[in-house]
Enzyme design. Sequence first.
Site, PDB file in Angstrom:
ATOM      1  N   TYR A 167       0.840  -1.208   0.000  1.00  0.00           N
ATOM      2  CA  TYR A 167       0.000   0.000   0.000  1.00  0.00           C
ATOM      3  C   TYR A 167       0.876   1.260   0.000  1.00  0.00           C
ATOM      4  O   TYR A 167       0.606   2.215  -0.743  1.00  0.00           O
ATOM      5  CB  TYR A 167      -0.896  -0.058   1.237  1.00  0.00           C
ATOM      6  CG  TYR A 167      -1.931   1.031   1.374  1.00  0.00           C
ATOM      7  CD1 TYR A 167      -3.116   1.005   0.628  1.00  0.00           C
ATOM      8  CD2 TYR A 167      -1.763   2.077   2.282  1.00  0.00           C
ATOM      9  CE1 TYR A 167      -4.078   1.986   0.787  1.00  0.00           C
ATOM     10  CE2 TYR A 167      -2.724   3.060   2.450  1.00  0.00           C
ATOM     11  CZ  TYR A 167      -3.884   3.008   1.705  1.00  0.00           C
ATOM     12  OH  TYR A 167      -4.845   3.985   1.866  1.00  0.00           O
ATOM     13  N   LYS A 180       0.785   4.012  -2.953  1.00  0.00           N
ATOM     14  CA  LYS A 180       0.381   5.385  -2.660  1.00  0.00           C
ATOM     15  C   LYS A 180       1.532   6.370  -2.898  1.00  0.00           C
ATOM     16  O   LYS A 180       1.305   7.506  -3.313  1.00  0.00           O
ATOM     17  CB  LYS A 180      -0.132   5.488  -1.218  1.00  0.00           C
ATOM     18  CG  LYS A 180      -1.453   4.731  -0.970  1.00  0.00           C
ATOM     19  CD  LYS A 180      -2.575   5.235  -1.852  1.00  0.00           C
ATOM     20  CE  LYS A 180      -3.954   4.769  -1.396  1.00  0.00           C
ATOM     21  NZ  LYS A 180      -5.040   5.199  -2.286  1.00  0.00           N
TER      22      LYS A 180
HETATM   23  P1  NDP Z   1     -13.801   2.368   1.045  1.00  0.00           P
HETATM   24  O1  NDP Z   1     -13.476   0.925   1.165  1.00  0.00           O
HETATM   25  O2  NDP Z   1     -15.024   2.896   1.722  1.00  0.00           O
HETATM   26  O3  NDP Z   1     -13.864   2.771  -0.480  1.00  0.00           O
HETATM   27  C1  NDP Z   1     -13.043   2.213  -1.444  1.00  0.00           C
HETATM   28  C2  NDP Z   1     -13.749   2.299  -2.760  1.00  0.00           C
HETATM   29  O4  NDP Z   1     -12.918   1.727  -3.765  1.00  0.00           O
HETATM   30  C3  NDP Z   1     -15.065   1.531  -2.765  1.00  0.00           C
HETATM   31  O5  NDP Z   1     -16.092   2.421  -3.131  1.00  0.00           O
HETATM   32  C4  NDP Z   1     -14.870   0.458  -3.821  1.00  0.00           C
HETATM   33  O6  NDP Z   1     -15.995   0.277  -4.655  1.00  0.00           O
HETATM   34  C5  NDP Z   1     -13.745   1.037  -4.666  1.00  0.00           C
HETATM   35  N1  NDP Z   1     -12.996  -0.026  -5.339  1.00  0.00           N
HETATM   36  C6  NDP Z   1     -12.206  -0.981  -4.790  1.00  0.00           C
HETATM   37  N2  NDP Z   1     -11.722  -1.802  -5.747  1.00  0.00           N
HETATM   38  C7  NDP Z   1     -12.211  -1.348  -6.931  1.00  0.00           C
HETATM   39  C8  NDP Z   1     -12.074  -1.753  -8.279  1.00  0.00           C
HETATM   40  N3  NDP Z   1     -11.309  -2.803  -8.646  1.00  0.00           N
HETATM   41  N4  NDP Z   1     -12.718  -1.046  -9.233  1.00  0.00           N
HETATM   42  C9  NDP Z   1     -13.487   0.013  -8.890  1.00  0.00           C
HETATM   43  N5  NDP Z   1     -13.668   0.457  -7.641  1.00  0.00           N
HETATM   44  C10 NDP Z   1     -13.035  -0.222  -6.670  1.00  0.00           C
HETATM   45  O7  NDP Z   1     -12.501   3.136   1.546  1.00  0.00           O
HETATM   46  P2  NDP Z   1     -12.235   4.674   1.853  1.00  0.00           P
HETATM   47  O8  NDP Z   1     -13.375   5.510   1.459  1.00  0.00           O
HETATM   48  O9  NDP Z   1     -11.727   4.752   3.226  1.00  0.00           O
HETATM   49  O10 NDP Z   1     -10.972   4.959   0.890  1.00  0.00           O
HETATM   50  C11 NDP Z   1     -11.030   5.783  -0.262  1.00  0.00           C
HETATM   51  C12 NDP Z   1      -9.604   6.133  -0.655  1.00  0.00           C
HETATM   52  O11 NDP Z   1      -8.979   6.858   0.403  1.00  0.00           O
HETATM   53  C13 NDP Z   1      -8.715   4.907  -0.911  1.00  0.00           C
HETATM   54  O12 NDP Z   1      -7.879   5.158  -2.011  1.00  0.00           O
HETATM   55  C14 NDP Z   1      -7.922   4.796   0.379  1.00  0.00           C
HETATM   56  O13 NDP Z   1      -6.691   4.151   0.174  1.00  0.00           O
HETATM   57  C15 NDP Z   1      -7.743   6.259   0.720  1.00  0.00           C
HETATM   58  N6  NDP Z   1      -7.437   6.520   2.138  1.00  0.00           N
HETATM   59  C16 NDP Z   1      -8.329   6.208   3.140  1.00  0.00           C
HETATM   60  C17 NDP Z   1      -8.033   6.499   4.460  1.00  0.00           C
HETATM   61  C18 NDP Z   1      -8.984   6.224   5.577  1.00  0.00           C
HETATM   62  O14 NDP Z   1      -8.615   6.450   6.751  1.00  0.00           O
HETATM   63  N7  NDP Z   1     -10.219   5.788   5.339  1.00  0.00           N
HETATM   64  C19 NDP Z   1      -6.739   7.107   4.821  1.00  0.00           C
HETATM   65  C20 NDP Z   1      -5.882   7.391   3.692  1.00  0.00           C
HETATM   66  C21 NDP Z   1      -6.225   7.105   2.410  1.00  0.00           C
HETATM   67  P3  NDP Z   1     -17.141  -0.843  -4.347  1.00  0.00           P
HETATM   68  O15 NDP Z   1     -17.544  -0.630  -2.916  1.00  0.00           O
HETATM   69  O16 NDP Z   1     -18.186  -0.546  -5.344  1.00  0.00           O
HETATM   70  O17 NDP Z   1     -16.457  -2.166  -4.542  1.00  0.00           O
END
Ligand code: NDP
Length: 246
Positions: free
Chosen positions: A153, A157
């Site tokens: 990861y 990132k």
């Molecule tokens: P979630 O798990 O809530 O959201 C992740 C999203 O990615 C989901 O909506 C999912 O879609 C989508 N996704 C995953 N795999 C695929 C794929 N192959 N194709 C299309 N869509 C995909 O996580 P967060 O909202 O927490 O994270 C959002 C971003 O923020 C990420 O990049 C994460 O790394 C980053 N982040 C989050 C932090 C946190 O504390 N939450 C901290 C730092 C960074 P579906 O549900 O439809 O499968």
Amino acid sequence: MTQRIALVTGGTGGIGSAICEALADAGMKVIAGYSNEEKAIAWQQDQKAAGKDFLIQHVDVTSLESCEQAVAEAKEKAGGAIDVLVNNAGITRDGVFKKMSWDQWHAVINTNLDSAFNMTRPVFEDMLNSGFGRVINISSVNGEKGQFGQSNYSAAKAGLHGFTKALAQEGARKGVTVNTISPGYILTPMVAKIDQAIQDKITAGIPVGRMGAPSEIGRAVAFLAADEAGYITGSNLSINGGQHMF
Ligand code: NDP
């Protein structure tokens, strides 16, 4: 002025939802990308019940073909080219490196970094041709500082920073900006499920004394996506409550 069209990958997720809402509040037509159809339809209905109208679009960000198709379909649905792309979809597959499998490594690189190529490639030329574009990549504090158990990861990132800075140079003269946002701990439904004692330990390490709210990331995305943000490019906005500074 014509209404800007924004496409947010992972748009129905914890942070993605807040990004969609912030861009809609800024007056944009927003398309939320999803991979889980059942979840996306329920999300769209909930949003509608709350008076918010979003388009939704299936996309597998790990596949260039799927992204090309999704962008073509999204343009058709929205009635124009994508002005703002938010590369937000991401996953984790944590594990210490000595036990990490190739599948764990590859899945995370593919979903968090290859996805930036797959999604940006089909929209970038339209942006250059129209003289306006915003690409916003959602990275992580762990891409800045590294994190135990997250070599995959952290690598993915961190890769987004290089991508941002290189692409920013290619878009600069054409009104296309490319920036990264690096969130720290954000209190999404997924993080809220973590054992309270562990949450308390995490919070104790954050100088502002709390985790961030998804809306705080949404607000920053809307700021960078605005027409008025044309002088901000190739930059990284760290939003981590002071957890990591450099
Ligand atoms: P979630 O798990 O809530 O959201 C992740 C999203 O990615 C989901 O909506 C999912 O879609 C989508 N996704 C995953 N795999 C695929 C794929 N192959 N194709 C299309 N869509 C995909 O996580 P967060 O909202 O927490 O994270 C959002 C971003 O923020 C990420 O990049 C994460 O790394 C980053 N982040 C989050 C932090 C946190 O504390 N939450 C901290 C730092 C960074 P579906 O549900 O439809 O499968």
